[in-house]
Design an enzyme around this catalytic site. Structure first.
Site, mmCIF file in Angstrom:
data_model
loop_
_atom_site.group_PDB
_atom_site.id
_atom_site.type_symbol
_atom_site.label_atom_id
_atom_site.label_comp_id
_atom_site.label_asym_id
_atom_site.label_seq_id
_atom_site.Cartn_x
_atom_site.Cartn_y
_atom_site.Cartn_z
ATOM 1 N N HIS A 195 0.866 -1.049 0.137
ATOM 2 C CA HIS A 195 0.094 0.019 0.261
ATOM 3 C C HIS A 195 1.006 1.134 -0.007
ATOM 4 O O HIS A 195 2.157 1.274 0.267
ATOM 5 C CB HIS A 195 -0.850 0.042 1.079
ATOM 6 C CG HIS A 195 -0.168 -0.051 2.599
ATOM 7 N ND1 HIS A 195 0.422 1.052 2.965
ATOM 8 C CD2 HIS A 195 -0.192 -0.709 3.640
ATOM 9 C CE1 HIS A 195 0.683 0.934 4.205
ATOM 10 N NE2 HIS A 195 0.435 -0.285 4.389
ATOM 11 N N CYS B 107 3.614 -4.537 6.715
ATOM 12 C CA CYS B 107 2.915 -4.388 5.429
ATOM 13 C C CYS B 107 4.423 -3.806 4.486
ATOM 14 O O CYS B 107 5.239 -3.486 4.929
ATOM 15 C CB CYS B 107 2.125 -3.387 5.300
ATOM 16 S SG CYS B 107 0.493 -4.008 5.958
#
Length: 322
Positions: A220, A238
């Site tokens: 992301h 992440c």
């Protein structure tokens, strides 16, 4: 001696004829993943996931009526992951830009003759294969074998041990993209932190989020902290990317695209999301209910000749970090 049976006389004009009714189906399909060719294109690592409407008592009989036919065949096999769910994975990645037909001939299962056969055609799209180095802090995206983009990233920093596992580390291994959202709400609730006064609390709207595991890992856009991209690992697990890189990756992503992550001591469990490529082909086949000799060899659809084999539900808001 035998006794001849009298022939049944034909019904008189206007007389109702009774037709034997077949029994109710004993097994049906509740869900097939991915969606069909008219809804989405899928990646070369994509599994076929079949969920039955009840527990399957005779797995071999159910598995034997499942057929996969590809325009450009590769070897594949089914593996049971629960009493209702079975997953098809190929030995090597699908060849890109082709159609795959899945058929479940449920009416051929003994005692299930009343069931309707089910089929779905999938469209395999571009071969998107990304490699993420958590030590070099770079993500390289290859499309149909050619390097399309190199994106500076920041991966999990580590440092939070739970049950012997550093949950702040990004998992290494072969991930598959599972879904994506233009904006994903990510919170600290997965840590059990819901009080806004807690210093560990966070709740943020994160752009261009592509999920790659069930444990909350995404590729992301970084929520600020751009100075760390390409230099160090600072996330809660992440893969953070630049705004331009994250938006581009989101735009090309198909479910079932391959994301290979290397460089951390925490390994992706094959049961975490679509981590099915974490198992070797030998281990994968052991999950089939059919004997080794009974695993069907894929055959091409009439539209294309056979080619030799290659060689080579979501929990929104739960993320291992922003």
């Amino acid at each position: 001696p035998t006794t001849a049976k009298a022939a049944t006389p034909p019904p008189a004009a206007g007389q109702a004829v009774k037709v034997a009714r077949r029994g109710k189906p004993i097994l049906g399909i509740a869900d097939i993943t991915p969606m069909g060719e008219k809804v989405e294109r899928i990646g070369v690592g994509a599994p076929i996931i079949v969920t039955f409407d009840r527990a399957v008592a005779k797995r071999a009989a159910a598995e034997a009526v499942l057929q996969v036919r590809a325009d450009k065949p590769v070897q594949g096999a089914w593996r049971w992951v629960s009493d209702r769910k079975v997953v098809y994975r190929t030995k090597t990645y699908w060849k890109p830009h082709q159609k795959v037909l899945f058929t479940a001939r449920l009416s051929q299962i003994p005692g299930n003759e009343a069931a309707k056969d089910v089929s779905r055609r999938f469209a395999i799209g571009t071969a998107n294969i990304s490699t993420v180095s958590t030590t070099r802090h770079l993500m390289k995206v290859y499309r149909d074998g050619k390097l399309a983009k190199t994106i500076p990233i920041s991966a999990g920093r580590g440092g939070l041990i739970r049950n012997g596992v550093d949950v702040y580390l990004t998992t290494s291994g072969v991930h598959l993209t599972m879904n994506k959202k233009a904006v994903e709400t990510m919170t600290s609730s997965w840590l059990g932190v819901t009080d806004p006064k807690d210093p560990r609390y966070y709740k943020e709207e994160i752009p261009w989020a592509v999920r790659i595991s069930d444990s909350g890992e995404y590729v992301h856009q970084s929520a600020g902290y751009y100075q760390y991209l390409g230099r160090s690992n600072q996330s809660h697990g992440c893969v953070r990317a630049t705004p331009a890189g994250a938006k581009w990756f989101y735009g090309i992503s198909q479910r079932g695209d391959v994301v290979k992550i290397v460089g951390t001591k925490r390994k992706l469990d094959w049961r975490n999301g679509w981590g099915f490529w974490q198992l070797s082909w030998t281990e994968w086949k052991k999950g089939s209910a059919l004997p080794a000799a009974g695993i069907p060899t894929p055959t091409p659809t009439p539209s294309a000749p056979a080619t030799p084999p290659d060689t080579g539900e979501e929990q929104p808001g739960l993320e291992n970090g922003v």
